[in-house]
Write a protein that holds these residues in place. Structure first.
Motif, short mmCIF file in Angstrom:
data_model
loop_
_atom_site.label_atom_id
_atom_site.label_comp_id
_atom_site.label_asym_id
_atom_site.label_seq_id
_atom_site.Cartn_x
_atom_site.Cartn_y
_atom_site.Cartn_z
N VAL A 137 58.32 43.16 40.63
CA VAL A 137 57.54 44.39 40.70
C VAL A 137 56.32 44.12 41.56
CG1 VAL A 137 58.28 45.33 38.48
CG2 VAL A 137 56.25 43.85 38.59
N ARG A 138 55.83 45.17 42.20
CA ARG A 138 54.62 45.06 43.02
C ARG A 138 53.57 45.98 42.42
NH1 ARG A 138 54.10 46.04 49.56
NH2 ARG A 138 51.84 45.72 49.68
N GLY A 139 52.34 45.44 42.30
CA GLY A 139 51.30 46.28 41.72
C GLY A 139 49.91 45.76 42.00
N THR A 140 48.93 46.50 41.48
CA THR A 140 47.51 46.17 41.64
C THR A 140 46.97 45.70 40.30
OG1 THR A 140 47.30 47.90 43.31
CG2 THR A 140 45.27 47.06 42.35
N VAL A 141 46.24 44.58 40.32
CA VAL A 141 45.65 44.05 39.09
C VAL A 141 44.56 45.01 38.61
CG1 VAL A 141 44.36 42.14 38.06
CG2 VAL A 141 46.12 41.67 39.78
N VAL A 142 44.69 45.48 37.36
CA VAL A 142 43.71 46.43 36.82
C VAL A 142 43.03 45.92 35.56
CG1 VAL A 142 44.76 48.47 37.84
CG2 VAL A 142 45.54 47.69 35.59
N SER A 151 41.96 38.65 40.40
CA SER A 151 40.76 39.49 40.39
C SER A 151 41.19 40.95 40.43
CB SER A 151 39.85 39.16 41.58
OG SER A 151 40.53 39.37 42.81
N ILE A 152 40.36 41.81 39.87
CA ILE A 152 40.67 43.24 39.82
C ILE A 152 40.82 43.77 41.24
CG2 ILE A 152 39.89 45.50 39.03
CD1 ILE A 152 40.58 43.55 36.77
N GLY A 153 41.89 44.55 41.45
CA GLY A 153 42.13 45.14 42.76
C GLY A 153 43.10 44.37 43.64
N GLN A 154 43.46 43.14 43.22
CA GLN A 154 44.43 42.35 44.01
C GLN A 154 45.80 43.01 43.99
OE1 GLN A 154 44.32 38.53 42.11
NE2 GLN A 154 43.39 37.54 43.89
N GLN A 155 46.51 42.86 45.12
CA GLN A 155 47.92 43.26 45.19
C GLN A 155 48.76 42.00 44.97
OE1 GLN A 155 49.97 46.18 46.58
NE2 GLN A 155 48.36 47.23 45.44
N GLY A 157 46.59 29.11 17.03
CA GLY A 157 45.73 28.22 17.81
C GLY A 157 46.05 28.23 19.29
N ARG A 158 47.20 28.83 19.65
CA ARG A 158 47.57 28.91 21.07
C ARG A 158 46.80 30.03 21.75
NH1 ARG A 158 53.74 29.74 21.59
NH2 ARG A 158 53.55 28.64 23.58
N THR A 159 46.64 29.90 23.07
CA THR A 159 45.96 30.95 23.83
C THR A 159 46.99 31.82 24.54
OG1 THR A 159 45.75 29.53 25.78
CG2 THR A 159 43.90 29.56 24.22
N LEU A 160 46.70 33.11 24.64
CA LEU A 160 47.56 34.06 25.34
C LEU A 160 46.73 34.74 26.42
CD1 LEU A 160 50.18 35.69 25.70
CD2 LEU A 160 49.33 37.27 23.95
N SER A 161 47.15 34.59 27.68
CA SER A 161 46.46 35.21 28.81
C SER A 161 47.32 36.34 29.34
CB SER A 161 46.20 34.18 29.92
OG SER A 161 45.43 33.10 29.41
N LYS A 162 46.67 37.48 29.67
CA LYS A 162 47.42 38.67 30.10
C LYS A 162 46.83 39.23 31.39
CE LYS A 162 48.61 40.18 25.39
NZ LYS A 162 48.64 41.35 24.48
N VAL A 163 47.73 39.69 32.26
CA VAL A 163 47.34 40.38 33.49
C VAL A 163 48.12 41.68 33.54
CG1 VAL A 163 47.34 40.32 36.01
CG2 VAL A 163 46.83 38.23 34.73
N LEU A 164 47.38 42.80 33.67
CA LEU A 164 48.01 44.12 33.69
C LEU A 164 48.07 44.64 35.12
CD1 LEU A 164 49.14 46.39 31.83
CD2 LEU A 164 46.84 47.42 31.94
#
Length: 714
Positions: free
Chosen positions: A83-88, A128-132, A98-105
Motif C-alpha cells: 500500500v502507498r500512503g502518507t504518515v499521519v 515523520s508526519i507527512g512522509q510518503q 513488558g514488550r513495546t508496540l510501535s505503530k505508524v498510521l
C-alpha cells in the motif's frame, strides 16, 4: 558527427559528440557529450562515473514496485501486497507483558492502514508526519482496519511517481545536486544511443547452460524493467559478469604461479613435528591441528603456498605461524614474519622469544626504530643467511633488505597491506619463490573472502583454547546505566582485575564529542571517576619506546587502567586485563569492536566489555545489539558486512577496496560461487584459451593484469 535524437518525459535530449571527437564508443568521456552539462559530468564523477560505459553499468540500488500496490479496499489477508500512503500518526506504548508496540498510521486516500512493530521502539525515529511511504507484507484485518506486522518499508521521494507505461521504478545512489529523475533520464538516453555498441561477452553455449540473460538486453532491463523479476534476472547477469571476470583473473594468476613455481619442498617429519610441539606448554586445538595439516600439505607440494589463515580472536593463529616457520628453519631455509605495526611486531617477537628460549635458531627483530648500526648488523645477517628467522614491519620490504634463501614469508593482518606488498617477497627472490602464509584475526565474511582474497587457499580456525572464558558484552546508552557500569567496574578493579578504556581519537577538537579523545578521557578519569586507581595512556603518536614502557607497566600490573586508542586492537596480550570500556562504540565497525574485546578474557577469568554510546540512531543500536548476542567473530563479521559494506570490514579503503564494479552482498554468495566454479573450470581445463572467449579474455586482462600481476598473454 554522430548524434541521436530521443523523446523522453517530454524533454528532447540530443546526444552529440563534440567536434573534436571522431566517433562514439563506450569509453567516450561523458564530458565530451553535448547532452551532459559540465555540472552534470562533475556530479557523476563524484559517483565514479566518467565514461559512457560507467554510466550504463551504474546499477540501481533497488526498485519500487508500483504494480503490486493495492487500495485498502482491495487488500486480501495473508497475501504479499503493498500500500502507498502518507504518515499521519506515530505511537509507541508498553504492553502489560513488558514488550513495546510501535505503530505508524498511513492515510492511503480511501482508508487508513496501520503498521505494527514489536520490541523496536527506535523504528519511529525513521518516520515523520507527512512522509510518503510504501508498506509491503502480508496484511491482516483487525478491528475493522488493515494492519501490516513488521512491514518492509520504502520511503518515497517526490520524484518516485510511476507513469502509465512504467510501474517499476529504478532508484540509484545519488550525490548532492543530482536528482533521481535527472539520472534516470540520462541513463535512458544513454541506452537508446549506445545500445548498438554493447556486445555480448560470453559464448552462446555458456549463456544457455547457465540460463543467463544476454548482455545488451540485461543492461536495458536492469535500468528500465517491466517487472521486479525482470530487474532481478538482469541484475544477476551483470553481477555474475563482474564476479566472473575477477575470478577468471584470479584463476589465471594461480595457473601462472603453478607454471613457474618450484618452491622449496619442506617435509614435516615426525621428528620435526615432535620438536616443534615440545616448545609449547599446551596441546594444539582441533582448529590449530587442521591448520597445521593444511599448511603441511602446501609446504611439501613443491608449489609455492599462497594460503590465508583466518582465525577468530584468541584462536591461536600466532602459534600456527611459528610452527610453520620452524618447519622452514628445520630444512635450512630462512623465514620472515611481517606485521603492520611495531607494536604487533614486538608482540610477535616476544611470543617467539618465549617459545624459542634456549633454542639455537638465529633471529632478529627488524623495525624502523633500530639505530643505523643495529639495522646494518641485522641486514648483514639476513643477507648472508646466518639470520634464520626475522620479525618486522614494512621495513622488511624496503630497499636494502635481501634474503639469501627465503623459504617462507608470513604476513599478519594482511588486509592492512596492499596486493603489491604481499607479492613483494616472491618478487625479491632470485631463486625459488617462497611459500606465503597470510593471516588475520579479523573474521571475514565468506563472500568478501572469495573476492578480496580470491587468489588464496583459505583455512579457518574458530575454536578457542581450553579454559578460555567468554566475554560478556553490554551496550550502555544512558546516564543511569553508565553509573551502574562504573560501579561494577570499580568492584572488579578492587578485586585485582585490570581495565582497558578505548577511545576513537587521540585528541579532540571543537567538533569532537565527549569520550572521543583518549587524552581528554585520560585526564577526566584520572581526576574523577578513577582517581583512586593508577591510570596510564597509550596511543599511536607516542614514540615506540614510550609506548612499550606504558604497555610493560600495564602487563606488570603497575597500572590498573589503560586508556588507549585502537592501538591495542591486535597483538596486546595481558591475561589479567578482563575489563573493557569502549567510548562512542557506535563509531566503530562490528568486526573492529569484536577485535577489541578479544583483548580481554585471555586468561582464566571471565571478561566484561561495556559499549558506551550516545547514539540514538536505530542502525547504531541494532549493530551494537549484534555484539551482545554473539561472541562468534564469523557471525559478527557477516552482520557487519551486511550492515556496513566491505570497506569498513577491512578497516581501510585504500588497501581494502574491492576490485569489483559493484558492492558485494552476502545474498549473492551463490552467484559468486558459480562464477568461481566456472572461472576455475574454464582456465584449468584450457577452454578459456579458445577463440569464443577472446572478448572476455581481453576484458579480464585490461581490468586485472596490473592488480593481479597477470601475463598479458593470459
Amino acid at each position: 558527427m554522430l548524434g541521436a535524437l530521443m523523446l523522453f518525459g517530454g524533454h528532447r535530449l540530443f546526444w552529440l559528440i563534440r567536434s573534436n571527437m571522431p566517433s562514439l564508443s563506450l569509453q567516450t568521456s561523458l564530458s565530451q557529450l553535448a547532452a551532459i552539462t559540465a555540472q552534470q559530468a562533475q556530479l557523476l564523477r563524484r559517483l565514479g562515473v566518467e565514461t559512457l560505459a560507467e554510466l550504463l553499468w551504474y546499477l540501481p540500488r533497488d526498485v519500487l514496485d508500483f504494480s503490486q500496490i493495492r487500495q485498502p479496499v482491495d487488500l486480501q489477508a495473508d497475501q504479499p501486497q503493498s500500500v502507498r500512503g502518507t504518515v499521519v500518526d506515530l505511537d509507541a506504548r508498553q504492553l502489560r507483558t513488558g514488550r513495546t508496540l510501535s505503530k505508524v498510521l498511513l492515510d492511503c486516500g480511501t482508508d487508513f492502514v496501520l503498521g505494527n512493530w514489536f520490541q523496536q521502539p527506535w523504528i519511529l525515529r525513521r518516520f515523520s508526519i507527512g512522509q510518503q511511504v510504501l508498506f509491503s507484507g502480508k496484511p491482516k484485518r483487525r478491528q475493522d482496519r488493515w494492519e501490516f506486522s513488521h512491514p518492509q518499508v520504502q520511503w518515497l521521494d517526490p520524484e518516485d511517481d510511476p507513469d502509465s507505461s512504467r510501474l517499476v521504478l529504478t532508484r540509484y545512489r545519488l550525490t548532492e545536486g543530482l536528482k533521481m529523475n535527472e539520472l534516470r533520464r540520462l541513463i535512458a538516453a544513454a541506452l537508446d544511443t549506445a545500445g548498438p555498441l554493447i556486445e555480448e561477452t560470453l559464448p552462446e553455449e555458456m549463456l544457455r547452460s547457465l540460463k543467463l540473460e544476454r548482455l545488451p538486453a540485461a543492461l536495458r532491463q536492469v535500468h528500465r524493467p517491466a517487472s521486479v523479476e525482470e530487474f532481478e534476472a538482469a541484475r544477476a547477469r551483470l553481477i555474475f559478469d563482474d564476479f566472473l571476470e575477477f575470478q577468471l583473473g584470479v584463476a589465471l594468476r594461480r595457473r601462472a604461479w603453478r607454471a613457474r613455481s618450484h618452491a622449496p619442498i619442506l617435509e614435516r617429519t615426525a621428528k620435526i613435528d615432535a620438536r616443534i610441539r615440545r616448545l609449547f606448554p599446551f596441546a594444539y586445538t582441533e582448529g590449530q591441528n587442521k591448520a597445521v595439516s593444511d599448511i603441511t600439505g602446501d609446504l611439501r607440494s613443491g608449489i609455492a603456498m599462497h594460503r590465508l589463515l583466518q582465525a577468530d580472536v584468541g584462536a591461536g593463529k600466532t602459534v600456527v605461524a611459528i610452527d610453520s616457520m620452524l618447519v622452514a628453519v628445520a630444512h635450512g631455509w630462512q623465514t620472515v614474519l611481517m606485521a603492520p605495526t611495531e607494536l604487533l611486531a614486538s608482540q610477535h617477537w616476544q611470543t617467539i622469544e618465549r617459545a624459542l628460549q634456549g633454542s639455537r635458531v638465529q633471529r632478529v627483530l627488524l623495525t624502523g626504530s633500530l639505530t643505523a648500526k643495529e639495522r646494518e648488523r641485522a641486514l648483514a645477517g639476513i643477507a648472508d643467511g646466518t639470520c634464520q628467522l626475522t620479525v618486522g614491519t614494512q621495513a622488511l620490504i624496503q630497499a636494502g633488505v635481501q634474503f639469501k634463501n627465503l623459504g617462507l614469508a608470513v604476513i599478519d593482518e594482511q588486509h592492512k597491506f596492499g596486493v603489491a606488498q604481499r607479492a613483494h617477497f616472491s618478487a625479491m627472490q632470485t631463486g625459488p619463490p617462497p611459500h606465503v602464509l597470510v593471516m588475520t584475526a579479523t573474521p571475514i565474511p565468506r563472500t568478501l573472502c572469495l573476492t578480496q582474497f580470491g587468489d588464496l587457499d583459505v583455512t579457518l580456525v574458530s575454536d578457542l583454547p581450553a579454559g578460555r572464558q567468554p566475554v560478556v558484552t553490554s551496550k550502555v546508552t544512558g546516564g543511569a546505566a553508565r553509573t551502574k557500569a562504573w560501579s561494577f567496574l570499580k568492584e572488579k578493579l578492587n578485586s585485582g582485575r585490570q581495565l582497558y578504556v578505548v577511545c576513537p581519537l587521540i585528541e579532540g577538537d571543537e567538533n569532537s564529542t565527549a569520550g572521543e579523545a583518549a587524552e581528554t578521557v585520560f585526564r577526566d578519569l584520572s581526576s574523577g571517576q578513577l582517581a583512586q586507581y593508577r591510570v596510564g595512556l597509550v596511543h599511536g603518536r607516542l614514540k615506540p619506546d614510550e609506548r612499550e614502557q606504558v604497555m610493560e607497566a600495564f602487563r606488570e600490573r603497575d597500572l590498573d587502567v589503560l586508556v588507549s586508542t585502537t592501538v591495542i586492537e591486535v597483538g596486546v596480550d595481558v591475561p589479567n586485563a578482563t575489563l573493557m570500556v569502549i567510548y562512542n562504540a557506535d563509531r566503530f565497525g562490528l568486526s573492529q569492536l569484536h577485535q577489541l574485546r578479544g583483548r580481554i578474557a585471555r586468561g582464566k577469568f571471565r571478561g566484561y566489555c561495556f559499549l558506551f554510546s550516545e547514539s540514538a540512531t536505530p542502525d547504531g543500536l541494532t549493530r551494537l545489539a549484534v555484539l551482545e548476542r554473539s561472541g562468534n567473530g564469523f557471525e559478527v563479521a557477516e552482520q557487519d558486512f551486511e550492515l556496513r559494506g566491505p570497506g569498513d570490514i577491512l578497516g581501510t579503503r585504500q588497501h581494502g577496496e574491492l576490485p569489483l564494479r559493484f558492492p558485494c552482498n552476502p545474498k549473492e554468495e551463490k552467484l559468486l560461487e558459480l562464477a568461481r566454479h566456472e572461472a576455475q573450470r574454464l582456465v584449468f581445463s584450457g577452454e578459456f584459451n579458445r577463440s569464443e572467449f577472446a572478448t572476455i579474455r581481453a576484458l579480464v586482462l585490461n581490468r586485472f593484469s596490473r592488480l593481479l600481476d597477470l601475463p598479458r598473454s593470459g
